[in-house]
Design a protein around this motif. Structure first.
Motif, PDB file in Angstrom:
ATOM      1  N   HIS A 198       0.845  -1.197   0.000  1.00  0.00           N
ATOM      2  CA  HIS A 198       0.000   0.000   0.000  1.00  0.00           C
ATOM      3  C   HIS A 198       0.877   1.242   0.000  1.00  0.00           C
ATOM      4  O   HIS A 198       2.041   1.197   0.418  1.00  0.00           O
ATOM      5  CB  HIS A 198      -0.920   0.031   1.221  1.00  0.00           C
ATOM      6  CG  HIS A 198      -2.056  -0.938   1.155  1.00  0.00           C
ATOM      7  ND1 HIS A 198      -3.090  -0.813   0.246  1.00  0.00           N
ATOM      8  CD2 HIS A 198      -2.330  -2.046   1.880  1.00  0.00           C
ATOM      9  CE1 HIS A 198      -3.947  -1.810   0.422  1.00  0.00           C
ATOM     10  NE2 HIS A 198      -3.505  -2.577   1.392  1.00  0.00           N
ATOM     11  N   THR A 237      -3.199  -3.108  -9.782  1.00  0.00           N
ATOM     12  CA  THR A 237      -3.216  -1.743 -10.302  1.00  0.00           C
ATOM     13  C   THR A 237      -1.860  -1.067 -10.218  1.00  0.00           C
ATOM     14  O   THR A 237      -1.655  -0.010 -10.836  1.00  0.00           O
ATOM     15  CB  THR A 237      -4.231  -0.895  -9.520  1.00  0.00           C
ATOM     16  OG1 THR A 237      -3.879  -0.926  -8.126  1.00  0.00           O
ATOM     17  CG2 THR A 237      -5.645  -1.423  -9.702  1.00  0.00           C
ATOM     18  N   SER A 285      -1.149  -5.317  -5.410  1.00  0.00           N
ATOM     19  CA  SER A 285      -2.337  -4.959  -6.181  1.00  0.00           C
ATOM     20  C   SER A 285      -2.032  -4.956  -7.673  1.00  0.00           C
ATOM     21  O   SER A 285      -0.989  -4.451  -8.102  1.00  0.00           O
ATOM     22  CB  SER A 285      -2.836  -3.572  -5.767  1.00  0.00           C
ATOM     23  OG  SER A 285      -3.866  -3.125  -6.634  1.00  0.00           O
ATOM     24  N   PHE A 331      -7.536   3.588 -11.086  1.00  0.00           N
ATOM     25  CA  PHE A 331      -8.252   2.618 -10.259  1.00  0.00           C
ATOM     26  C   PHE A 331      -9.559   2.247 -10.955  1.00  0.00           C
ATOM     27  O   PHE A 331     -10.621   2.773 -10.640  1.00  0.00           O
ATOM     28  CB  PHE A 331      -8.518   3.207  -8.875  1.00  0.00           C
ATOM     29  CG  PHE A 331      -9.077   2.222  -7.880  1.00  0.00           C
ATOM     30  CD1 PHE A 331      -8.321   1.151  -7.444  1.00  0.00           C
ATOM     31  CD2 PHE A 331     -10.360   2.381  -7.367  1.00  0.00           C
ATOM     32  CE1 PHE A 331      -8.826   0.249  -6.514  1.00  0.00           C
ATOM     33  CE2 PHE A 331     -10.870   1.484  -6.434  1.00  0.00           C
ATOM     34  CZ  PHE A 331     -10.104   0.422  -6.014  1.00  0.00           C
ATOM     35  N   TRP A 340      -7.981  -2.506  -3.454  1.00  0.00           N
ATOM     36  CA  TRP A 340      -9.298  -2.047  -2.983  1.00  0.00           C
ATOM     37  C   TRP A 340      -9.299  -0.607  -2.477  1.00  0.00           C
ATOM     38  O   TRP A 340     -10.347   0.027  -2.389  1.00  0.00           O
ATOM     39  CB  TRP A 340      -9.786  -2.947  -1.844  1.00  0.00           C
ATOM     40  CG  TRP A 340      -8.843  -2.944  -0.646  1.00  0.00           C
ATOM     41  CD1 TRP A 340      -7.780  -3.762  -0.445  1.00  0.00           C
ATOM     42  CD2 TRP A 340      -8.873  -2.049   0.467  1.00  0.00           C
ATOM     43  NE1 TRP A 340      -7.134  -3.455   0.736  1.00  0.00           N
ATOM     44  CE2 TRP A 340      -7.790  -2.405   1.331  1.00  0.00           C
ATOM     45  CE3 TRP A 340      -9.701  -1.000   0.850  1.00  0.00           C
ATOM     46  CZ2 TRP A 340      -7.524  -1.731   2.519  1.00  0.00           C
ATOM     47  CZ3 TRP A 340      -9.440  -0.336   2.045  1.00  0.00           C
ATOM     48  CH2 TRP A 340      -8.362  -0.711   2.861  1.00  0.00           C
ATOM     49  N   HIS A 381      -4.870   5.394  -4.508  1.00  0.00           N
ATOM     50  CA  HIS A 381      -4.704   5.567  -5.944  1.00  0.00           C
ATOM     51  C   HIS A 381      -4.854   7.043  -6.315  1.00  0.00           C
ATOM     52  O   HIS A 381      -4.072   7.571  -7.112  1.00  0.00           O
ATOM     53  CB  HIS A 381      -5.717   4.710  -6.697  1.00  0.00           C
ATOM     54  CG  HIS A 381      -5.465   3.236  -6.586  1.00  0.00           C
ATOM     55  ND1 HIS A 381      -5.728   2.523  -5.434  1.00  0.00           N
ATOM     56  CD2 HIS A 381      -4.963   2.353  -7.485  1.00  0.00           C
ATOM     57  CE1 HIS A 381      -5.398   1.255  -5.641  1.00  0.00           C
ATOM     58  NE2 HIS A 381      -4.937   1.127  -6.861  1.00  0.00           N
ATOM     59  N   ARG A 382      -5.821   7.713  -5.734  1.00  0.00           N
ATOM     60  CA  ARG A 382      -5.991   9.147  -6.005  1.00  0.00           C
ATOM     61  C   ARG A 382      -4.792   9.937  -5.486  1.00  0.00           C
ATOM     62  O   ARG A 382      -4.331  10.887  -6.123  1.00  0.00           O
ATOM     63  CB  ARG A 382      -7.281   9.645  -5.359  1.00  0.00           C
ATOM     64  CG  ARG A 382      -8.549   9.055  -5.959  1.00  0.00           C
ATOM     65  CD  ARG A 382      -9.775   9.851  -5.574  1.00  0.00           C
ATOM     66  NE  ARG A 382      -9.953   9.969  -4.129  1.00  0.00           N
ATOM     67  CZ  ARG A 382     -10.622   9.087  -3.380  1.00  0.00           C
ATOM     68  NH1 ARG A 382     -11.161   8.010  -3.959  1.00  0.00           N
ATOM     69  NH2 ARG A 382     -10.762   9.258  -2.088  1.00  0.00           N
ATOM     70  N   ARG A 414     -11.778  -4.913 -11.655  1.00  0.00           N
ATOM     71  CA  ARG A 414     -10.359  -5.279 -11.658  1.00  0.00           C
ATOM     72  C   ARG A 414     -10.118  -6.787 -11.631  1.00  0.00           C
ATOM     73  O   ARG A 414      -8.976  -7.218 -11.719  1.00  0.00           O
ATOM     74  CB  ARG A 414      -9.661  -4.629 -10.451  1.00  0.00           C
ATOM     75  CG  ARG A 414      -9.769  -3.115 -10.454  1.00  0.00           C
ATOM     76  CD  ARG A 414      -9.134  -2.493  -9.243  1.00  0.00           C
ATOM     77  NE  ARG A 414      -9.707  -2.975  -7.991  1.00  0.00           N
ATOM     78  CZ  ARG A 414     -10.869  -2.587  -7.491  1.00  0.00           C
ATOM     79  NH1 ARG A 414     -11.607  -1.701  -8.133  1.00  0.00           N
ATOM     80  NH2 ARG A 414     -11.321  -3.077  -6.349  1.00  0.00           N
ATOM     81  N   PRO A 448     -12.981   0.500 -11.985  1.00  0.00           N
ATOM     82  CA  PRO A 448     -13.989  -0.094 -11.097  1.00  0.00           C
ATOM     83  C   PRO A 448     -14.040  -1.612 -11.156  1.00  0.00           C
ATOM     84  O   PRO A 448     -14.420  -2.260 -10.178  1.00  0.00           O
ATOM     85  CB  PRO A 448     -15.303   0.520 -11.589  1.00  0.00           C
ATOM     86  CG  PRO A 448     -15.020   0.958 -12.996  1.00  0.00           C
ATOM     87  CD  PRO A 448     -13.588   1.347 -13.022  1.00  0.00           C
ATOM     88  N   ASP A 462      -9.140   2.848  -2.868  1.00  0.00           N
ATOM     89  CA  ASP A 462      -9.170   3.844  -3.937  1.00  0.00           C
ATOM     90  C   ASP A 462      -8.486   5.141  -3.546  1.00  0.00           C
ATOM     91  O   ASP A 462      -7.898   5.835  -4.387  1.00  0.00           O
ATOM     92  CB  ASP A 462     -10.607   4.095  -4.405  1.00  0.00           C
ATOM     93  CG  ASP A 462     -11.526   4.575  -3.296  1.00  0.00           C
ATOM     94  OD1 ASP A 462     -11.151   4.446  -2.112  1.00  0.00           O
ATOM     95  OD2 ASP A 462     -12.625   5.084  -3.601  1.00  0.00           O
ATOM     96  N   GLU A 463      -8.488   5.500  -2.259  1.00  0.00           N
ATOM     97  CA  GLU A 463      -7.904   6.763  -1.821  1.00  0.00           C
ATOM     98  C   GLU A 463      -6.402   6.825  -2.104  1.00  0.00           C
ATOM     99  O   GLU A 463      -5.868   7.872  -2.485  1.00  0.00           O
ATOM    100  CB  GLU A 463      -8.165   6.967  -0.331  1.00  0.00           C
ATOM    101  CG  GLU A 463      -7.772   8.342   0.180  1.00  0.00           C
ATOM    102  CD  GLU A 463      -8.131   8.537   1.640  1.00  0.00           C
ATOM    103  OE1 GLU A 463      -7.609   9.500   2.252  1.00  0.00           O
ATOM    104  OE2 GLU A 463      -8.926   7.737   2.178  1.00  0.00           O
TER     105      GLU A 463
END
Length: 308
Positions: free
Chosen positions: A38, A78, A76, A120, A108, A113-114, A124, A122, A110-111
């Motif tokens: 993360h 992503t 992840s 991210f 999972w 990623h921003r 995956r 929707p 999303d914050e």
């Protein structure tokens, strides 16, 4: 049972912090050191050092440790292109002399990623299916041959499929609580299925779904290791347990209900119940990385009662 230490460095831990925990993990006889993947602290509080990159960390630990298994729970899809991920993991495996393991999931948070400009999407799960196919396919390609893949999300053309990991196959961990697609992915690609922070009483059903998927694919269900990840907070008495719970901002009752928490006798009883439900490996999530005495205590007072 075997026991691995599982850390959450995004809460604020430098490489030196993680190295201290990894070396304690090795010294105390635990089987492995694993970390989350993360890039943003979860919840309020001082972010401290901030996040560290998972595979950069594991590359360093590959050279700074000698015995323990090293891996992610979980990376992840992503964050990395699958071809690059295959190179990174194979290199860490070489650097460690064959001790790397890859846990891979959909992501999972999303914050985060921003916060770091990471796309991210929707949906995956299809990314996870293709990444598992590609990573394991690259590693399995014979030297001197090339690997190609044409999917909905990724296309590889005539990859030399190098470098190769030391291990063949390199262990891959798939986990989750899904009842259909996740078990099939584990049965097709994984050497281990992990139940992450399972709700009480759900482990037998999760494992049975994977065993059924193995049967459908003609694979021996016993080829896989069945594991669980749970938070661990132990104390010699109630006061020490409550002190450690407060240090990580968790309520004692909630920890007892959902994790491996309390006195050694309580934790040993719960681990025994997990073993009866088919759990062969436990990832002990340790949140206070500065409390190395906690690791010593668990190694001395809990693990000997259940270790293989």
């Amino acid at each position: 049972m075997d026991f691995r230490i599982f850390t959450e460095p995004q809460q604020g831990a430098s490489y030196d912090d993680l190295l201290a925990v990894a070396r304690a993990t090795e010294r105390l006889g635990f089987d492995g050191f694993f970390r989350s993947d993360h890039y943003l602290r979860m919840g309020p509080g001082d972010p401290g050092y901030g996040p560290t990159d998972a595979w950069t960390t594991l590359a360093g630990l590959a050279r700074d440790t000698e015995r323990i298994r090293l891996g992610t729970l979980v990376s992840s899809v992503t964050f990395r292109w699958p071809g690059i991920l295959a190179v990174q993991v194979a290199q860490v495996d070489q650097m460690s002399g064959g001790r790397a393991e890859l846990g891979l999931g959909t992501g999972w948070f999303d914050e985060e990623h921003r916060a770091y400009g990471i796309p991210f999407p929707p949906k995956r799960f299809d990314l996870l299916e293709e990444q598992l196919e590609i990573v394991t396919g690259l590693w399995a390609t014979e030297r001197g041959e090339t690997y190609s893949f044409a999917g909905e999300h990724y296309t590889l053309e005539n990859s030399p499929a190098l470098p190769k990991p030391v291990q063949s196959p390199l262990p891959v961990i798939v986990g989750g609580k899904g009842s259909k697609r996740t078990p099939l992915l584990a049965a097709r690609h994984a050497s281990e299925f992990n139940a992450p922070f399972p709700d009480p009483g759900t482990i037998p059903g999760l494992f049975e779904n994977v065993r059924r998927a193995c049967d459908e694919l003609g694979r021996d269900p016993d080829d896989l290791v069945y594991s669980a990840a749970l938070i661990a907070v132990a104390g010699a008495d109630e006061a020490e347990f409550r002190r450690r719970a407060a240090a990580i901002g968790r309520e004692p009752g909630e920890l007892r209900a959902n994790g491996l928490a309390g006195t050694p006798a309580e934790i040993v009883d719960k681990l025994g119940a997990l073993r009866d439900q088919g759990v062969e490996r436990v990832y002990l999530q340790i949140m206070d990385l500065g409390d190395l005495d906690h690791l010593d205590f668990v190694a001395a007072e809990v693990v000997p009662h259940l270790a293989d």
